[in-house]
Design an enzyme around this catalytic site. Sequence first.
Site, mmCIF file in Angstrom:
data_model
loop_
_atom_site.group_PDB
_atom_site.id
_atom_site.type_symbol
_atom_site.label_atom_id
_atom_site.label_comp_id
_atom_site.label_asym_id
_atom_site.label_seq_id
_atom_site.Cartn_x
_atom_site.Cartn_y
_atom_site.Cartn_z
ATOM 1 N N SER A 1 0.863 -1.191 0.000
ATOM 2 C CA SER A 1 0.000 0.000 0.000
ATOM 3 C C SER A 1 0.894 1.234 0.000
ATOM 4 O O SER A 1 1.072 1.884 -1.016
ATOM 5 C CB SER A 1 -0.944 -0.012 1.198
ATOM 6 N N SER B 1 6.527 -5.830 2.244
ATOM 7 C CA SER B 1 5.456 -5.587 1.267
ATOM 8 C C SER B 1 5.966 -5.657 -0.172
ATOM 9 O O SER B 1 5.163 -5.683 -1.092
ATOM 10 C CB SER B 1 4.815 -4.223 1.512
ATOM 11 N N VAL C 1 -2.586 3.579 4.185
ATOM 12 C CA VAL C 1 -3.634 3.142 5.112
ATOM 13 C C VAL C 1 -3.781 1.618 5.124
ATOM 14 O O VAL C 1 -4.297 1.043 6.076
ATOM 15 C CB VAL C 1 -5.020 3.799 4.867
ATOM 16 N N HIS D 1 -0.947 0.315 7.598
ATOM 17 C CA HIS D 1 -1.047 1.037 8.884
ATOM 18 C C HIS D 1 -2.277 0.603 9.687
ATOM 19 O O HIS D 1 -2.157 0.208 10.844
ATOM 20 C CB HIS D 1 -1.111 2.531 8.584
ATOM 21 N N ILE E 1 -6.609 -6.520 1.435
ATOM 22 C CA ILE E 1 -7.664 -5.590 1.850
ATOM 23 C C ILE E 1 -7.677 -4.464 0.820
ATOM 24 O O ILE E 1 -6.620 -3.898 0.495
ATOM 25 C CB ILE E 1 -7.369 -5.027 3.256
ATOM 26 N N TYR F 1 5.827 -1.692 13.861
ATOM 27 C CA TYR F 1 7.262 -1.404 13.874
ATOM 28 C C TYR F 1 7.981 -2.737 13.664
ATOM 29 O O TYR F 1 8.697 -3.238 14.530
ATOM 30 C CB TYR F 1 7.679 -0.738 15.197
#
Length: 515
Positions: free
Chosen positions: A84, A93, A158, A161, A218, A458
Amino acid sequence: VSTKPIISKDFLQCMATKHSATTVYTRESTLYPSLFQRSQQNPRWLNSTLTLKPHYIVTPSQEPEIGATILCSREHGFRVRVRSGGHDYEGLSYLSRNPYVLIDLVHLRAITINMKDGDDDQTAWVQCGATLGELYYSIAQSSSTHGFPAGVCPTVGVGGHISGGGFGALTRKYGLAADHVVDARLVDVNGRILDRRLMGEEVFWAIRGGGGASFGVITAWKIKLVPVPLTVTVFTVHKTLEQGASKLIERWQKTADKLPEDLFIRVIVQNLDGGSYGVKKTVQASFNSMFLGNIQRYFNINMHHQHSFSELGVEAKDCKELSWIEAVLYFAGHSSGTPKEALLDRDHQLFKSYFKAKSDFVNQPIPETALQQVWERQMQVSEAYIIMEPLGGMMNHVPETQIAYPHRRGNLYNIQYIVKWKVNEAEEARRHIHWVRMLHKFMSPYVSKSPRTAYFNYRDLDLGINAINRSASYLEARLWGTKYFKNNFERLAKVKRSIDPSNFFRDEQSVPPFG
Ligand code: FDA
């Protein structure tokens, strides 16, 4: 994942059949290198031979393209990585040691703010490729008395996160970003598009704090916005060691979680340059704060509340009255008067660097003598940050099992140790990583125990990883999984078993299926 040998043209053929409108970037595409590198916040793996690069990058603008990518990847022996905002501390990611396809959500970032009367009052649908800056900006365009409790860095995505929790300057008042999710959309391992009703309450529970990458892709969150006053007050007080920083931090630890919920004071301790002739090496603590109200109310409340941090000596001249969105810019390090459009800059370079970070939750104040040893260690490197983020307030009122994120009552604050370096060389990386590991070891007696907890957002692969080339074991993963998720880890593994039993969505720190 199929065990057939990987034949690239078969994957492309599959994508053309399942969703012909999808753009697939191959390693030969001109745009591939810039697309791959663009949102990486920690480019320390760029030249590493230990990791592969994706065979393909897909940048969907519609959900069905994600389903097609998942099905074709499964059929042709690829794993997927989902990106993302690209801020993952360990690059999970966009990096993998197995052949993979990168699904980059950069084009899936629509935001719809709903301020109408009725059920949907004061909510937003935000697609996962949007950044926090884009979200905050869109909220401020629709209302000057609404905000959202999430992180302080505007370029954070987002998608990652919110799925990991998400805390920032409004957390003491309202809790986490993930606490305010009321619906979500997810593409599962079979390419199905599921909303909250279709995914069921267990999956919906898991993706709020348990990380998204283990359960599917998502695509969007529906979030409840929160009220903020027209005027908020910000201030930052800087103190070096010589000006009594240690004593103040010692005092801050005893009050920061008990202050009025409208008041957030975090501490950032950083090196002050000792390089130039005659300048003594030291560290400086910055007490970086936001109060939900005007200056007058701030001083009133400080005078009457049973807990105060008056030792900080804040005076009216230290304070600025701003709108909430201006305070967002202030916390992101922008100078006064910067237009809010700066929040739309996805490529803002302020935080991009080679770094390694680790984190702890602190349950009781750390003695001043130990803090002093931390600063001494900090002065051994040229750029390190110790960031202390206060909890308490609303965080104490939410049960540990409400969503998958578990670090609630009993935690005074989260502490993060970050070390940065300037040259991307193995020896530099080794030296700095060693430093932060030693600091983490030194902190053992002073932080949470049994388990020693850490914040999933983190990310720290030192805590433990899944086996790369054999099936992941729940029992092995429990060692690191309980550090991030405490007793919620078992439930997460059961959710995983129900939604992705073959463990297709898998990385070094994904949740393995229970059993
Ligand atoms: P990224 O895209 O790298 O994804 C992170 C993880 O989530 C990966 O495992 C990825 O596969 C998975 N993922 C991402 N999108 C997904 C999706 N749509 N579906 C399924 N899985 C998905 N945190 C905080 O709480 N408060 C703060 O103030 C800050 N500040 C901050 C500043 C800076 C400079 C950095 C680098 C990081 C932070 N963070 C933070 C930490 C941040 O919350 C964390 O790194 C998030 O995972 C980043 O989300 P991105 O989408 O940017 O990451």
